[in-house]
Write an enzyme that holds these catalytic residues in place. Structure first.
Site, PDB file in Angstrom:
ATOM      1  N   HIS A 167       1.049  -1.054   0.295  1.00  0.00           N
ATOM      2  CA  HIS A 167       0.263   0.085   0.081  1.00  0.00           C
ATOM      3  C   HIS A 167       0.447   1.051  -0.122  1.00  0.00           C
ATOM      4  CE1 HIS A 167      -3.057   2.739   0.877  1.00  0.00           C
ATOM      5  NE2 HIS A 167      -4.216   1.737   1.386  1.00  0.00           N
ATOM      6  N   GLU A 271      -0.221   0.820  -5.849  1.00  0.00           N
ATOM      7  CA  GLU A 271      -0.865   0.250  -4.518  1.00  0.00           C
ATOM      8  C   GLU A 271      -0.332  -1.456  -5.530  1.00  0.00           C
ATOM      9  OE1 GLU A 271      -3.494   1.934  -2.236  1.00  0.00           O
ATOM     10  OE2 GLU A 271      -3.136  -0.022  -2.074  1.00  0.00           O
TER      11      GLU A 271
HETATM   12  O1  TA6 Z   1      -5.829   1.205  -1.066  1.00  0.00           O
HETATM   13  C1  TA6 Z   1      -7.086   2.251  -0.841  1.00  0.00           C
HETATM   14  C2  TA6 Z   1      -7.979   2.018   0.742  1.00  0.00           C
HETATM   15  O2  TA6 Z   1      -8.157   0.610   0.921  1.00  0.00           O
HETATM   16  C3  TA6 Z   1      -9.138   2.721   1.284  1.00  0.00           C
HETATM   17  O3  TA6 Z   1     -10.317   2.278   0.521  1.00  0.00           O
HETATM   18  C4  TA6 Z   1      -8.553   3.555   1.706  1.00  0.00           C
HETATM   19  O4  TA6 Z   1      -9.362   2.822   2.550  1.00  0.00           O
HETATM   20  C5  TA6 Z   1      -7.665   3.378   2.200  1.00  0.00           C
HETATM   21  O5  TA6 Z   1      -7.152   1.948   1.843  1.00  0.00           O
HETATM   22  C6  TA6 Z   1      -7.027   3.269   3.278  1.00  0.00           C
HETATM   23  O6  TA6 Z   1      -6.783   2.515   4.963  1.00  0.00           O
HETATM   24  P1  TA6 Z   1      -7.044   2.695   5.913  1.00  0.00           P
HETATM   25  O7  TA6 Z   1      -7.852   1.115   6.075  1.00  0.00           O
HETATM   26  O8  TA6 Z   1      -5.248   2.364   6.065  1.00  0.00           O
HETATM   27  O9  TA6 Z   1      -7.446   3.539   6.192  1.00  0.00           O
END
Ligand code: TA6
Length: 314
Positions: A167, A271
């Site tokens: 991520h 990601e």
């Molecule tokens: O990767 C994108 C995502 O899944 C978004 O939907 C958003 O929720 C982001 O990740 C961040 O997630 P987190 O759980 O770190 O707040």
């Protein structure tokens, strides 16, 4: 007398959490916290930070760290019964003192091997035995490589399946000036529209509002062009067919306690992921997922680095 460079140093970080600092002779560096197996810094030879970490990030378990490279395992997002993005990002990893031989032989000195295994508590939420090995390598040219190897060590003959993402939060000068190349005309699932499937238009992706998309079966190379910084990030990935693109924009930014209200202007998540087709491993089987990040000086207009040439080159 010249200072002896320490390529790998285990030391204390924020809130006393253990971290590993990787250094390269030309001045590149990276930092990895054992908490979450989480890369929180990657700097070029000028000491410029290339990853975004929020000024409001928590470095307090069990909260995940907002920024850097969280590892989403064994579940991406809410695609399952586990907590958002799985558990690996809020577990304490260990330094792997006896890793199995690494697939590639290279002269890199600046690398660290980490390992995550389930605790009894973990087995209650995800009843599988596994070994997750993560090697973080800082290459001689400053490239940052993350190689994950997940092995099913179940003794009850059971296979298991998982989804996965690196991520990565890239630091950008101004999100409205950034373009992403390599995802044109691909299908994606839109997380803002119940993961409905759409097809991307033909041009580079630019940003003027919240974006949360899962691009399916992408090329192995994606480029992020930051005109203002005359910098192009190139993501090369292996074993990770999908790619998520996320920017929370203003409203979501305000709603996140560990994220500054205007910080959405200075970050973009791209990601490398395996989401559409979960990875399934039988006992004894191992999966490998690798991403290599490069930051190259670019001045798109001078054609010095035409992203199409980057994406077409090896
Ligand atoms: O990767 C994108 C995502 O899944 C978004 O939907 C958003 O929720 C982001 O990740 C961040 O997630 P987190 O759980 O770190 O707040």
């Amino acid at each position: 007398m010249s200072m002896q460079l320490v390529p790998v140093e285990l030391c204390k970080g924020i809130n006393g959490l253990e971290k590993v600092v990787l250094r390269e002779v030309r001045g590149f560096s990276a930092e990895v916290y054992l908490y979450g197996g989480h890369v929180t810094s990657w700097k070029n030879e000028h000491g410029e930070e290339l990853l975004f970490v929020s000024s409001k990030a928590n470095f307090k378990p069990p909260k995940p760290i907002r920024g850097g490279i969280p590892i989403c395992f064994s579940q991406f997002s809410n695609l399952g019964s586990l907590e958002q993005h799985g558990f690996a990002r809020n577990r304490l990893w260990s330094v792997d003192t006896d890793p199995p031989p690494f697939p590639t032989t290279s002269s890199n000195k600046a690398f660290i091997d980490l390992i995550l295994k389930p605790t009894e508590e973990d087995m209650k939420i995800w009843p599988h035995s596994y070994e997750f090995r993560l090697r973080v390598t800082l290459g001689p040219g400053g490239d940052l490589m993350l190689t994950s190897r997940v092995r099913n060590t179940n003794t009850d003959g059971k296979p298991f399946s998982f989804t996965f993402a690196y991520h990565t939060y890239f630091s950008v000068s101004d999100i409205s000036e950034v373009r992403v190349e390599g995802l044109e005309t691909l299908d994606y699932l839109d997380n803002l529209q119940n993961r409905e499937r759409f097809t991307e238009q033909g041009d580079a992706i630019t940003f003027e509002s919240e974006v949360d998309k899962i691009y399916l079966s992408t090329p192995t190379k994606i480029a992020i062009l930051d005109h203002e910084k005359k910098r192009t990030f190139v993501i090369r990935k292996d074993g990770l067919p999908d790619a998520v693109v996320w920017n929370p924009w203003d409203k979501k930014a305000k709603a996140m306690a560990d994220f500054g209200d205007d910080e959405y202007k200075y970050m973009l998540c791209v990601e490398a992921a395996a989401i559409e087709k979960p990875i399934t491993l039988k006992p004894g089987e191992e999966w490998k997922g690798r991403q290599e990040l490069s930051a190259v000086p670019s001045s798109y207009c001078s054609g010095q680095l035409d992203p199409q040439k980057v994406l077409q080159s090896s």
